[in-house]
Write a protein that holds these residues in place. Sequence first.
Motif, PDB file in Angstrom:
ATOM      1  N   THR A 101      33.265  48.922  46.773  1.00 33.14           N
ATOM      2  CA  THR A 101      31.531  49.002  46.783  1.00 33.14           C
ATOM      3  C   THR A 101      30.527  50.454  46.674  1.00 33.14           C
ATOM      4  N   LEU A 102      31.852  50.974  47.547  1.00 29.93           N
ATOM      5  CA  LEU A 102      31.417  52.537  47.518  1.00 29.93           C
ATOM      6  C   LEU A 102      31.422  53.154  45.669  1.00 29.93           C
ATOM      7  N   LEU A 103      32.255  52.952  44.819  1.00 28.15           N
ATOM      8  CA  LEU A 103      32.142  53.328  43.575  1.00 28.15           C
ATOM      9  C   LEU A 103      31.437  52.511  42.538  1.00 28.15           C
ATOM     10  N   LEU A 104      31.201  51.154  42.983  1.00 28.42           N
ATOM     11  CA  LEU A 104      29.855  50.260  42.147  1.00 28.42           C
ATOM     12  C   LEU A 104      28.564  51.735  42.694  1.00 28.42           C
ATOM     13  N   SER A 105      28.070  51.599  43.511  1.00 26.21           N
ATOM     14  CA  SER A 105      27.836  52.646  43.899  1.00 26.21           C
ATOM     15  C   SER A 105      27.493  54.429  43.313  1.00 26.21           C
ATOM     16  N   GLY A 106      28.913  54.828  42.982  1.00 19.84           N
ATOM     17  CA  GLY A 106      28.591  55.750  42.252  1.00 19.84           C
ATOM     18  C   GLY A 106      27.984  55.510  41.049  1.00 19.84           C
ATOM     19  N   LEU A 107      28.541  54.946  40.262  1.00 22.41           N
ATOM     20  CA  LEU A 107      28.430  54.152  39.383  1.00 22.41           C
ATOM     21  C   LEU A 107      27.263  53.588  39.212  1.00 22.41           C
ATOM     22  N   SER A 108      26.544  53.028  39.988  1.00 20.13           N
ATOM     23  CA  SER A 108      24.893  53.355  39.387  1.00 20.13           C
ATOM     24  C   SER A 108      24.074  53.909  39.793  1.00 20.13           C
TER      25      SER A 108
ATOM     26  N   PHE B 283      54.334  44.387  31.218  1.00 23.65           N
ATOM     27  CA  PHE B 283      55.594  45.732  30.500  1.00 23.65           C
ATOM     28  C   PHE B 283      55.476  46.399  31.070  1.00 23.65           C
ATOM     29  N   ALA B 284      54.573  46.880  31.772  1.00 27.34           N
ATOM     30  CA  ALA B 284      54.800  48.519  32.543  1.00 27.34           C
ATOM     31  C   ALA B 284      55.505  47.604  33.955  1.00 27.34           C
ATOM     32  N   GLY B 285      56.088  46.784  34.252  1.00 29.82           N
ATOM     33  CA  GLY B 285      57.271  46.444  34.875  1.00 29.82           C
ATOM     34  C   GLY B 285      56.586  46.898  36.005  1.00 29.82           C
ATOM     35  N   ARG B 286      55.575  47.071  37.093  1.00 34.04           N
ATOM     36  CA  ARG B 286      54.842  47.875  38.338  1.00 34.04           C
ATOM     37  C   ARG B 286      53.369  47.158  38.428  1.00 34.04           C
ATOM     38  N   PRO B 287      52.607  46.596  39.506  1.00 35.93           N
ATOM     39  CA  PRO B 287      51.173  46.636  39.276  1.00 35.93           C
ATOM     40  C   PRO B 287      50.432  47.317  38.462  1.00 35.93           C
ATOM     41  N   ILE B 288      49.463  46.685  39.261  1.00 34.34           N
ATOM     42  CA  ILE B 288      48.291  47.912  38.168  1.00 34.34           C
ATOM     43  C   ILE B 288      47.809  49.363  39.086  1.00 34.34           C
ATOM     44  N   VAL B 289      47.307  49.905  38.330  1.00 33.11           N
ATOM     45  CA  VAL B 289      47.140  51.567  39.398  1.00 33.11           C
ATOM     46  C   VAL B 289      45.437  51.265  38.924  1.00 33.11           C
ATOM     47  N   GLY B 290      45.357  51.253  40.255  1.00 35.17           N
ATOM     48  CA  GLY B 290      43.612  51.197  40.518  1.00 35.17           C
ATOM     49  C   GLY B 290      42.772  49.959  40.076  1.00 35.17           C
ATOM     50  N   TYR B 291      43.560  49.289  40.905  1.00 36.44           N
ATOM     51  CA  TYR B 291      42.848  48.198  40.770  1.00 36.44           C
ATOM     52  C   TYR B 291      41.405  47.751  41.425  1.00 36.44           C
ATOM     53  N   SER B 292      40.663  48.168  42.295  1.00 34.60           N
ATOM     54  CA  SER B 292      39.826  48.426  42.820  1.00 34.60           C
ATOM     55  C   SER B 292      39.014  48.747  41.615  1.00 34.60           C
ATOM     56  N   TRP B 293      39.503  50.059  40.864  1.00 36.96           N
ATOM     57  CA  TRP B 293      38.397  50.941  40.102  1.00 36.96           C
ATOM     58  C   TRP B 293      37.735  49.264  38.045  1.00 36.96           C
ATOM     59  N   ILE B 294      38.791  49.103  38.402  1.00 38.33           N
ATOM     60  CA  ILE B 294      39.157  47.160  37.290  1.00 38.33           C
ATOM     61  C   ILE B 294      37.794  46.793  38.110  1.00 38.33           C
ATOM     62  N   VAL B 295      37.612  46.570  39.183  1.00 39.13           N
ATOM     63  CA  VAL B 295      36.307  45.621  39.304  1.00 39.13           C
ATOM     64  C   VAL B 295      35.191  46.220  39.727  1.00 39.13           C
ATOM     65  N   LEU B 296      35.677  47.789  39.983  1.00 36.05           N
ATOM     66  CA  LEU B 296      34.235  48.628  39.738  1.00 36.05           C
ATOM     67  C   LEU B 296      33.599  48.455  37.867  1.00 36.05           C
ATOM     68  N   ALA B 297      34.786  49.150  36.937  1.00 34.47           N
ATOM     69  CA  ALA B 297      34.189  48.398  35.761  1.00 34.47           C
ATOM     70  C   ALA B 297      33.593  47.600  35.455  1.00 34.47           C
ATOM     71  N   ALA B 298      34.822  46.057  35.492  1.00 30.92           N
ATOM     72  CA  ALA B 298      33.863  44.368  35.320  1.00 30.92           C
ATOM     73  C   ALA B 298      32.691  44.749  35.319  1.00 30.92           C
ATOM     74  N   VAL B 299      32.410  44.863  36.997  1.00 29.28           N
ATOM     75  CA  VAL B 299      30.732  44.523  38.019  1.00 29.28           C
ATOM     76  C   VAL B 299      29.778  45.364  37.008  1.00 29.28           C
ATOM     77  N   GLY B 300      30.133  46.794  37.138  1.00 29.70           N
ATOM     78  CA  GLY B 300      29.782  47.973  36.193  1.00 29.70           C
ATOM     79  C   GLY B 300      29.393  47.566  34.914  1.00 29.70           C
ATOM     80  N   THR B 301      29.969  47.072  34.072  1.00 33.13           N
ATOM     81  CA  THR B 301      29.780  46.912  33.011  1.00 33.13           C
ATOM     82  C   THR B 301      29.104  45.381  32.636  1.00 33.13           C
ATOM     83  N   GLY B 302      29.041  44.538  33.399  1.00 28.06           N
ATOM     84  CA  GLY B 302      28.314  43.428  33.486  1.00 28.06           C
ATOM     85  C   GLY B 302      26.349  43.771  33.702  1.00 28.06           C
ATOM     86  N   PHE B 303      26.757  44.447  35.071  1.00 24.45           N
ATOM     87  CA  PHE B 303      25.149  44.718  35.260  1.00 24.45           C
ATOM     88  C   PHE B 303      24.689  45.621  33.726  1.00 24.45           C
ATOM     89  N   LEU B 304      24.821  46.832  34.135  1.00 24.56           N
ATOM     90  CA  LEU B 304      24.470  48.161  32.590  1.00 24.56           C
ATOM     91  C   LEU B 304      24.639  47.096  31.148  1.00 24.56           C
TER      92      LEU B 304
END
Lengths: 127, 835
Positions: A101-108, B283-304
């Motif tokens: 939510t914090l990250l999204l607030s930044g983007l918004s 194929f990188a053999g490791r968990p994704i770096v920045g899971y929360s950032w992906i969620v930010l990107a998905a939600v943010g793109t969805g709105f914008l």
Amino acid sequence: MWHLLPRQLETLWTLFTAPVVWALHFLICYVGAAIFCEKPGFLGTDFDNLRVAIAVVTALALAMIVMSAMLAWRQWGFGTDDPPHDDPTRRDRTLFQGYATLLLSGLSFVAVIFTALPALFVTECLR
Amino acid sequence: MSEVASQERDRKAEEEQLRAVWENPSGWRYWTSVNNYQIGLWYGATAFAFMLFAGLLALLVRAQLAVPENDLISADLYNQAYTLHGTVMMFLFAVPIFEAVAIFLLPPMLGAREMPFPRLGAFGFWSFLIGGVFVCGSIFFGAAPSTGWFMYPPLATSEQAGIGADIWLLGLSFIEVASLAAAVELIVGIMKCRAPGMRVNLMPLFAWYLLIVAGMIVFAFPPLIAGDLLFEMQRMFDWPFFDAARGGDPLLWQHLFWIFGHPEVYIIFLPAIALLAMIVPTFAGRPIVGYSWIVLAAVGTGFLSFGLWVHHMFATGLPQISLAFFSAASEAVAIPTAVQIFVFIATMLAGRVIFSTPMLFAMGGIAIFVMGGLTGVMVALAPFDWQAHDTYFIVAHLHYVLIGGMLFPVFAGLYYYYPLIDGKHMSDRVGRFAFWMMFTGFNITFFPMHLAGLRGMPRRVYTYPADIGWDWLNLVSTMGAVVLGIGMFAVVVDVTLHRRNKPRGEQNPWNAGTLEWISEPEENWGVRSIPRIESRYPLWDQKDLARAVRAGEWYLPDASEGRRETLVTSVLDAEPEQVLRVGGTAYVTIVSAALLGTVFVALTFKWWIVSGLAGVAFVAAVLWWLWTGTGEIPEQEEKHIGHGISLPLYASGVKSAGWWAMFITMTGDGTAFASLVFGYFFFWTIHSDFTGGLAGPGAFWPLAALGLFAAGWATTVGARELNRRGAVFAARALLVAGALLSAAGCGAALTGPWASGMDPTAHVYPAIVWILVIWAAVHGAVGIIMQVYCLARSLAGRLTPRHDMDLHNVALYWHFMLVTALVTFGVVGLFPEAL
């Protein structure tokens, strides 16, 4: 102590607060300008009034986003834990929500400023 | 006999029964399957076939443009070919392929047996198939749409557009219904059907993306459906929504189309990125770096993505300040888009990358997409766009975005997930050959288009003169298209031919960490037992998981009552809440889709009677479907799912999956309605007197209709409450009263404009008032059917004070109906008076 929201707000919807504010701000700016330019006289004819209105709406939107960010920061435990927040616990789930939510607030926040910028430079209903 | 042996035998018996319950019918009845595995596969294969067809059309277009002043095909066929190419790629491939992949992958990925509404999924597939064949087939009769994939009026409303425009409008409306059905299924599935313990912070990123995308579909597709409705009313009955001479405006169509059309680009792009978010960590053999950032990107793109639509309309003469808002949002959306690319790069840097065939397609796709994104930032600037608008620069830009952001990731996904289909790999050698052919062919085809566009070549021209510097660029593009085509053909050959004699490979060939790799291609049950999840990558972190799941040691390992069941869990923490019984094999889905298809096809040819009869039959089929297949009262209250947990078999209200499905459907419906209301105010904005001096419906009849519908709402909600308290007779009486009041409401609604003699063909004002009032009345009529349905269920003993799911859902419908009535009658009745 009085709280605007309960300490643990158990819902997915808080995630979307800031983007929703962005959407409303965007809509108000766009619809306001469209009506202003299409129907002269309905909302006044002085373009500066429109720009001031956009400035006010922008300030309000930014304030709401900052508030959402503060709540998110609290939910994130004020950053005491580092991501990735991937433990199978309710605590980590809450921290994850707060962080996202914090990250999204930044983007918004940035996106609202982007939307408002044209009002700084455009001075008439030019086509 | 030892206890171990007896347990072993029990397990075997349990497994046999579970297999029998989920088994497919054989012979031709195979096609009545509703299982996510078959539906996903058919859906995907159909979408793929449409893609190949549209690809052939593209080759035809390229062949025509290869040399100047060519007359290889007629101008009319050329118009049909490029229109159908765009239409099929967008509506019959790009969106459906992800619905297909999601339906196929999500149940095992979420640890579920099945999606919550398998029959709805099957209905969506059959609708898609029928609609798609109808739209594609039209070109063989020379009747395909020929006015461009976005159907701009006044060209597309004119007589020259022919029946092709109707085929486009009605055929695609039908397919949009299927997309909405899939969106409902995906949202409820992802929110409510995850394995216990799969909290929102542990959800696979694919599920996060699909949740956002399905939400976008709910808000993006309805404006187009509303636009289609207005458009078809103009084409069929001459209601002048887009006719400037009678107060209409072609720009309204552009608004409605692009309010759909721009989010659509991201509806296509995000699921593709979702595939990459599954492939790259493996194929990188490791968990994704920045899971929360992906969620930010998905939600943010969805709105914008909903704030970009006017950038397709920069050249239409809107005020510059309006253009600037959309320009700003178009620049802003680059931020979350880039975040995703950087997350992938970071994940690869942090791990050890294996450059397998899926990875090649993934990386090639990202490289192409980045270039398309950069030209996107260029055309997001209005002054540049005025130069590039409607030139081949745009054609190049959109193909870089869509092929890089969608086609290549889909091929990556195909190579990655193919082992889940039949346990066999696709050929690595063919895959690499195909990749390099496609990658080079693509760039040779589309890079020169930037230059052709900058040299002024407009889109959609049938041919061009020899001496203006476009000829060699076009020839190079055509040669590249052939190379690209060869690459695609290699993949087709690989899919259809090579694997017959191959042995079955291992279960998890890439050593992936996510749960979908637990799925066994030979079995139809999704997962043998439903595990408790404790990690984002359970197959990496929960060592014994795969074995224990397959041994049936986890939840719900049996189907002792002979019913198909899956678990419903809570939204945030995925705590088990309910055992949901889902629909099994059925004809009713195919019959319903065929009947609805008949309605749309008959409308195209203006066969009113056939269309009306098919409509009535469709409603009957759906009622039969609901009556026999939903809201069933279980034979026992609770079911034991193992590990000491018992869960209810029935839930109503907010706790039930059906309530959520109704909520989401009505949100989409409300968006379509809001688009019509937008139309009303749009006409008000552009005219000094939007009524054109014509009489309105007055205030009396609209307010009477509002009052009656409000009473219909109150009686429905009252019936729900009384029924819950056991006053069954009073509840039934209220339902009868509600139906009568609502019928009176429909009558009053239509009387308003009728009594003032409003002629919808005379001017756009009466037309938009009529369309709003008809919308409300039709929704009122549906509300009446629902009230009568609940009454019948109550009389038949299928709805009781304890088992009242139907009544809860109907009351929810009526909440939305109340809002619809308030807005409709407030706007048409009071707004003109207030002015």
